[in-house]
Write a protein that holds these residues in place. Structure first.
Motif, PDB file in Angstrom:
ATOM      1  N   LYS A   1     -13.502 -60.765  16.369  1.00 42.57           N
ATOM      2  CA  LYS A   1     -14.640 -60.066  15.765  1.00 42.57           C
ATOM      3  C   LYS A   1     -15.270 -59.103  16.765  1.00 42.57           C
ATOM      4  CE  LYS A   1     -15.897 -63.615  12.403  1.00 42.57           C
ATOM      5  NZ  LYS A   1     -17.013 -64.426  11.832  1.00 42.57           N
ATOM      6  N   GLU A   2     -16.022 -58.155  16.235  1.00 42.30           N
ATOM      7  CA  GLU A   2     -16.731 -57.233  17.106  1.00 42.30           C
ATOM      8  C   GLU A   2     -17.954 -57.929  17.721  1.00 42.30           C
ATOM      9  OE1 GLU A   2     -15.676 -53.015  14.845  1.00 42.30           O
ATOM     10  OE2 GLU A   2     -17.740 -53.718  14.998  1.00 42.30           O
ATOM     11  N   ARG A   3     -18.322 -57.428  18.864  1.00 43.62           N
ATOM     12  CA  ARG A   3     -19.528 -57.966  19.499  1.00 43.62           C
ATOM     13  C   ARG A   3     -20.755 -57.581  18.674  1.00 43.62           C
ATOM     14  NH1 ARG A   3     -19.707 -56.732  25.702  1.00 43.62           N
ATOM     15  NH2 ARG A   3     -20.019 -54.615  24.909  1.00 43.62           N
ATOM     16  N   GLU A   4     -21.679 -58.519  18.533  1.00 46.72           N
ATOM     17  CA  GLU A   4     -22.856 -58.272  17.713  1.00 46.72           C
ATOM     18  C   GLU A   4     -24.128 -58.638  18.462  1.00 46.72           C
ATOM     19  OE1 GLU A   4     -23.044 -60.751  14.239  1.00 46.72           O
ATOM     20  OE2 GLU A   4     -22.606 -62.588  15.358  1.00 46.72           O
ATOM     21  N   GLY A   5     -25.211 -58.009  18.060  1.00 49.44           N
ATOM     22  CA  GLY A   5     -26.497 -58.325  18.665  1.00 49.44           C
ATOM     23  C   GLY A   5     -27.056 -59.612  18.102  1.00 49.44           C
ATOM     24  N   VAL A   6     -27.512 -60.475  18.964  1.00 46.08           N
ATOM     25  CA  VAL A   6     -28.097 -61.751  18.560  1.00 46.08           C
ATOM     26  C   VAL A   6     -29.617 -61.675  18.642  1.00 46.08           C
ATOM     27  CG1 VAL A   6     -28.272 -64.201  19.140  1.00 46.08           C
ATOM     28  CG2 VAL A   6     -26.065 -63.024  19.314  1.00 46.08           C
ATOM     29  N   ALA A   7     -30.106 -61.269  19.801  1.00 45.17           N
ATOM     30  CA  ALA A   7     -31.546 -61.153  20.008  1.00 45.17           C
ATOM     31  C   ALA A   7     -31.781 -60.078  21.053  1.00 45.17           C
ATOM     32  CB  ALA A   7     -32.138 -62.482  20.463  1.00 45.17           C
ATOM     33  N   CYS A   8     -32.611 -59.115  20.717  1.00 43.49           N
ATOM     34  CA  CYS A   8     -32.929 -58.016  21.636  1.00 43.49           C
ATOM     35  C   CYS A   8     -34.438 -57.904  21.733  1.00 43.49           C
ATOM     36  CB  CYS A   8     -32.319 -56.712  21.163  1.00 43.49           C
ATOM     37  SG  CYS A   8     -30.529 -56.776  20.917  1.00 43.49           S
ATOM     38  N   PHE A   9     -34.940 -57.653  22.930  1.00 45.48           N
ATOM     39  CA  PHE A   9     -36.386 -57.728  23.057  1.00 45.48           C
ATOM     40  C   PHE A   9     -36.903 -56.983  24.282  1.00 45.48           C
ATOM     41  CE2 PHE A   9     -36.211 -60.914  26.457  1.00 45.48           C
ATOM     42  CZ  PHE A   9     -34.964 -61.454  26.270  1.00 45.48           C
ATOM     43  N   SER A  10     -38.189 -56.662  24.194  1.00 45.61           N
ATOM     44  CA  SER A  10     -38.917 -56.105  25.314  1.00 45.61           C
ATOM     45  C   SER A  10     -40.099 -57.031  25.576  1.00 45.61           C
ATOM     46  CB  SER A  10     -39.424 -54.704  24.997  1.00 45.61           C
ATOM     47  OG  SER A  10     -40.394 -54.294  25.953  1.00 45.61           O
ATOM     48  N   LEU A  11     -40.124 -57.640  26.721  1.00 42.92           N
ATOM     49  CA  LEU A  11     -41.207 -58.563  27.024  1.00 42.92           C
ATOM     50  C   LEU A  11     -42.548 -57.848  27.186  1.00 42.92           C
ATOM     51  CD1 LEU A  11     -39.354 -60.986  29.448  1.00 42.92           C
ATOM     52  CD2 LEU A  11     -39.972 -61.391  27.057  1.00 42.92           C
ATOM     53  N   PRO A  12     -42.610 -56.730  27.907  1.00 44.40           N
ATOM     54  CA  PRO A  12     -43.928 -56.090  28.087  1.00 44.40           C
ATOM     55  C   PRO A  12     -44.544 -55.631  26.773  1.00 44.40           C
ATOM     56  CG  PRO A  12     -42.353 -55.267  29.690  1.00 44.40           C
ATOM     57  CD  PRO A  12     -41.570 -56.062  28.689  1.00 44.40           C
ATOM     58  N   ASP A  13     -43.718 -55.074  25.875  1.00 45.30           N
ATOM     59  CA  ASP A  13     -44.239 -54.546  24.614  1.00 45.30           C
ATOM     60  C   ASP A  13     -44.158 -55.563  23.484  1.00 45.30           C
ATOM     61  OD1 ASP A  13     -43.177 -51.066  25.066  1.00 45.30           O
ATOM     62  OD2 ASP A  13     -44.870 -52.208  25.840  1.00 45.30           O
ATOM     63  N   ARG A  14     -43.679 -56.760  23.792  1.00 45.34           N
ATOM     64  CA  ARG A  14     -43.599 -57.815  22.790  1.00 45.34           C
ATOM     65  C   ARG A  14     -42.853 -57.362  21.547  1.00 45.34           C
ATOM     66  NH1 ARG A  14     -43.929 -62.162  25.242  1.00 45.34           N
ATOM     67  NH2 ARG A  14     -44.590 -63.280  23.372  1.00 45.34           N
ATOM     68  N   VAL A  15     -41.746 -56.718  21.741  1.00 40.26           N
ATOM     69  CA  VAL A  15     -40.878 -56.300  20.636  1.00 40.26           C
ATOM     70  C   VAL A  15     -39.689 -57.243  20.603  1.00 40.26           C
ATOM     71  CG1 VAL A  15     -39.352 -54.485  19.784  1.00 40.26           C
ATOM     72  CG2 VAL A  15     -41.567 -53.888  20.811  1.00 40.26           C
ATOM     73  N   PHE A  16     -39.431 -57.829  19.447  1.00 42.02           N
ATOM     74  CA  PHE A  16     -38.355 -58.801  19.319  1.00 42.02           C
ATOM     75  C   PHE A  16     -37.519 -58.494  18.083  1.00 42.02           C
ATOM     76  CE2 PHE A  16     -39.697 -61.716  22.594  1.00 42.02           C
ATOM     77  CZ  PHE A  16     -41.064 -61.504  22.676  1.00 42.02           C
ATOM     78  N   TYR A  17     -36.237 -58.571  18.249  1.00 42.38           N
ATOM     79  CA  TYR A  17     -35.294 -58.434  17.146  1.00 42.38           C
ATOM     80  C   TYR A  17     -34.369 -59.640  17.175  1.00 42.38           C
ATOM     81  CZ  TYR A  17     -30.858 -57.330  14.945  1.00 42.38           C
ATOM     82  OH  TYR A  17     -29.724 -57.411  14.194  1.00 42.38           O
ATOM     83  N   TYR A  18     -34.159 -60.210  16.005  1.00 36.49           N
ATOM     84  CA  TYR A  18     -33.172 -61.280  15.864  1.00 36.49           C
ATOM     85  C   TYR A  18     -32.194 -60.912  14.760  1.00 36.49           C
ATOM     86  CZ  TYR A  18     -36.160 -64.285  18.722  1.00 36.49           C
ATOM     87  OH  TYR A  18     -36.892 -64.819  19.750  1.00 36.49           O
ATOM     88  N   GLY A  19     -30.923 -61.109  15.025  1.00 38.11           N
ATOM     89  CA  GLY A  19     -29.928 -60.867  13.997  1.00 38.11           C
ATOM     90  C   GLY A  19     -30.109 -61.826  12.832  1.00 38.11           C
ATOM     91  N   ASP A  20     -29.775 -61.375  11.639  1.00 37.71           N
ATOM     92  CA  ASP A  20     -29.959 -62.207  10.449  1.00 37.71           C
ATOM     93  C   ASP A  20     -29.286 -63.575  10.554  1.00 37.71           C
ATOM     94  OD1 ASP A  20     -29.933 -59.454   8.040  1.00 37.71           O
ATOM     95  OD2 ASP A  20     -31.561 -60.347   9.194  1.00 37.71           O
ATOM     96  N   PRO A  21     -28.075 -63.665  11.119  1.00 34.98           N
ATOM     97  CA  PRO A  21     -27.413 -64.981  11.166  1.00 34.98           C
ATOM     98  C   PRO A  21     -28.147 -66.023  12.011  1.00 34.98           C
ATOM     99  CG  PRO A  21     -25.819 -63.231  11.481  1.00 34.98           C
ATOM    100  CD  PRO A  21     -27.170 -62.612  11.601  1.00 34.98           C
TER     101      PRO A  21
END
Length: 127
Positions: free
Chosen positions: A43-63
């Motif tokens: 499978k292709e590599r996928e994003g699981v969790a991406c974030f910026s601690l200083p700006d408190r921006v968080f992304y989580y993959g749907d799975p």
């Protein structure tokens, strides 16, 4: 030179938990956008969790939403990926990556924008 070192992978049964660690040297996580990515066999590599601690921006993959969570320890210059309720489909090599935090998070999951990568750690979830 910025280096990332992951640890904490292993073999776990379905429903179990693991915590991955990513230690940064040559910099501080406050200056970087950080991503956890994974690649399963075939499978292709996928994003699981991406974030910026200083700006408190968080992304989580749907799975992984509701099951995985990121955290950090500034004293240790380490970020973590807490993985709960693991499923066999979570089996993959997990990578920690970082890029200079420019405050633009529109492409936070774009892998090619990440400059620094760790060596990866294997997570295997048995059924």
């Amino acid at each position: 030179e910025v280096q990332l070192v992951e640890s904490g992978g292993g073999l776990v049964q379905t429903g179990g938990s693991l915590r991955l660690s990513c230690a940064l040297s040559g910099g501080t996580f406050d200056d970087y956008t950080v991503g956890w990515f994974r690649q399963a066999p075939g499978k292709e590599r996928e994003g699981v969790a991406c974030f910026s601690l200083p700006d408190r921006v968080f992304y989580y993959g749907d799975p992984v939403k509701g099951r995985f969570a990121v955290s950090s320890d500034h004293a240790k210059n380490t970020v973590y990926l807490q993985m709960n309720s693991l499923k066999p489909e979570d089996t993959a090599v997990y990578y920690c990556a970082a890029k200079w935090d420019d405050g633009n998070y529109y492409y936070i999951t774009a892998q090619h924008r990440y400059t620094y990568w760790g060596q990866g750690t294997q997570v295997t979830v048995s059924s």
